[in-house]
Design an enzyme around this catalytic site. Sequence first.
Site, PDB file in Angstrom:
ATOM      1  N   ASN A   8      12.322  98.686  95.109  1.00 12.75           N
ATOM      2  CA  ASN A   8      11.440  99.621  94.450  1.00 12.75           C
ATOM      3  C   ASN A   8      11.763  99.354  92.733  1.00 12.75           C
ATOM      4  O   ASN A   8      12.714  98.788  92.642  1.00 12.75           O
ATOM      5  CB  ASN A   8      11.169 100.986  94.997  1.00 12.75           C
ATOM      6  N   LYS A  43      14.145  81.820 107.009  1.00 11.71           N
ATOM      7  CA  LYS A  43      13.012  81.779 105.866  1.00 11.71           C
ATOM      8  C   LYS A  43      11.646  81.722 106.347  1.00 11.71           C
ATOM      9  O   LYS A  43      11.530  80.627 107.383  1.00 11.71           O
ATOM     10  CB  LYS A  43      13.045  80.972 104.841  1.00 11.71           C
ATOM     11  N   PRO A  85      17.384 105.661 107.891  1.00 13.48           N
ATOM     12  CA  PRO A  85      17.915 107.003 107.952  1.00 13.48           C
ATOM     13  C   PRO A  85      17.890 107.828 106.479  1.00 13.48           C
ATOM     14  O   PRO A  85      17.919 107.094 105.587  1.00 13.48           O
ATOM     15  CB  PRO A  85      19.474 106.568 108.149  1.00 13.48           C
ATOM     16  N   ASP A 118      12.282 104.141 102.011  1.00 16.13           N
ATOM     17  CA  ASP A 118      12.021 105.036 103.316  1.00 16.13           C
ATOM     18  C   ASP A 118      11.983 104.223 104.609  1.00 16.13           C
ATOM     19  O   ASP A 118      12.118 104.640 105.633  1.00 16.13           O
ATOM     20  CB  ASP A 118      10.559 105.770 103.259  1.00 16.13           C
TER      21      ASP A 118
HETATM   22  O1  C5P Z   1      12.170 111.990 100.371  1.00 12.96           O
HETATM   23  P1  C5P Z   1      12.339 111.227  99.253  1.00 12.96           P
HETATM   24  O2  C5P Z   1      12.841 110.107  99.136  1.00 12.96           O
HETATM   25  O3  C5P Z   1      11.616 111.850  97.996  1.00 12.96           O
HETATM   26  O4  C5P Z   1      13.845 112.153  98.835  1.00 12.96           O
HETATM   27  C1  C5P Z   1      14.484 111.724  97.714  1.00 12.96           C
HETATM   28  C2  C5P Z   1      16.224 112.454  97.929  1.00 12.96           C
HETATM   29  O5  C5P Z   1      16.397 111.884  99.075  1.00 12.96           O
HETATM   30  C3  C5P Z   1      16.903 111.411  96.910  1.00 12.96           C
HETATM   31  O6  C5P Z   1      18.119 112.175  96.649  1.00 12.96           O
HETATM   32  C4  C5P Z   1      17.331 110.320  97.522  1.00 12.96           C
HETATM   33  O7  C5P Z   1      18.600 109.846  96.981  1.00 12.96           O
HETATM   34  C5  C5P Z   1      17.568 110.960  99.094  1.00 12.96           C
HETATM   35  N1  C5P Z   1      17.107 110.052 100.220  1.00 12.96           N
HETATM   36  C6  C5P Z   1      18.157 109.870 101.011  1.00 12.96           C
HETATM   37  N2  C5P Z   1      17.854 108.680 102.040  1.00 12.96           N
HETATM   38  C7  C5P Z   1      16.569 108.160 102.317  1.00 12.96           C
HETATM   39  C8  C5P Z   1      15.479 108.528 101.478  1.00 12.96           C
HETATM   40  C9  C5P Z   1      15.796 109.342 100.355  1.00 12.96           C
HETATM   41  O8  C5P Z   1      19.254 109.906 100.743  1.00 12.96           O
HETATM   42  N3  C5P Z   1      16.178 107.486 103.118  1.00 12.96           N
END
Ligand code: C5P
Length: 406
Positions: free
Chosen positions: A212, A290, A308, A280
């Site tokens: 991202n 590859k 996670p 996510d």
């Molecule tokens: O659910 P979302 O990604 O919007 O949440 C953002 C917060 O959750 C941020 O603090 C991010 O660092 C944390 N986060 C995390 N692990 C994930 C997804 C998000 O620690 N897999």
Amino acid sequence: MLAGKRILLIIGGGIAAYKSLELIRLLKAQGATVTPVLTRAGAEFVTPLSVAALAGAPVHQDLFDLTAEAEMGHIQLSRAADLVVVAPATADLMARMAGGLANDLASTLLMATDKRVLIAPAMNVRMWQHPALQRNLAQLVADGVLCVGPDSGDMACGEHGPGRLAEPRAILAAIGAAIGAALADGPLKGRHVLVTSGPTHEPIDPVRYIANRSSGQQGAALAEALRDLGARVTFVTGPATAPPPGGVTLVRVETAREMLAAVEAALPADAAVFAAAVADWRVKNAAGQKMKKQAGAPLPVLEFAENPDILATISHHARRPGLVVGFAAETETVVAHAQAKRLRKGCDWIVANDVSPASGIMGGAENAVHLITADRVEDWPRLPKPEVARRLALRIAEALSGAVSS
Ligand code: C5P
């Protein structure tokens, strides 16, 4: 440590000038040497006697002061410092700095110095928002001038909004950061704070990945600000473009799962700030070799698995840090979504920001955040990311000291 550091402090003319006296006291308590300069307008608000008494040094006021010029010319004065600090920096002083004027001692010193300059602006909210002021500020930032504040809130003139001088403690932290020195008695001394930062890279095959646009700037600035308040910082970062700060325990990771493992390995911590933009999803069966493009073959289809949630995992962890802070990057209904996220994830605070493309925040130099705690929502003004970091670090220090309930 600020011991032995020399600060040239220019006090501009504004009602907030009285706070510069507290700043001098804090600097002296850190062992710094303060050389005060009072503008003509500044002397309308604080007396040279108060300034000199607190600084334990004579006050410089006049460009054409024969005695001062004989003892130390203004060129030398501007250079015999580790940092030049302007607090309060008025709209007029900022305009003269941006325009390169040198028509009094303060502006001449600012033109003649070869040292970094940190300004702490303070003025009426309309003046702060005026296009001319913002233009001058942008010019100063482009010239490399550092800026702390202003804060938002009630003003002496009865209006409300951004324009209040940053708190002396925040200016002190900014001075420490500008000089690259940890404060001797920082409020986070003896505390361990964990910060996650940057994006994660989730492999598709050995050469391709999903990522991202996170630059890691906000997380790096946070780690730096926490370090400057005396914390021992563990900085767990994905492959970010922003350089990691020095003076922290650096753990580099690639994937979300590696990040979780690194975070768990770093516990216990007094506080943890999850600024990383963790992917996510990861690709379910990343290829070991590859993937080849083959004429006529069907296009590859990626299947995803959920990563996670590090923030949620740590918020419910047996060794949960006393204060857990998450970030929420939203593109719509920012505060409501972030409030729901705070409850869903089980963290104490959420720092929410609008990352819609129009905001220019993701990957940009500034951030406009809302701090969401159990009992309130604070709307912070749009600020450079290091300034957001400094303010958040101070809030964390307050919370850990028990001054503010989390
Ligand atoms: O659910 P979302 O990604 O919007 O949440 C953002 C917060 O959750 C941020 O603090 C991010 O660092 C944390 N986060 C995390 N692990 C994930 C997804 C998000 O620690 N897999």
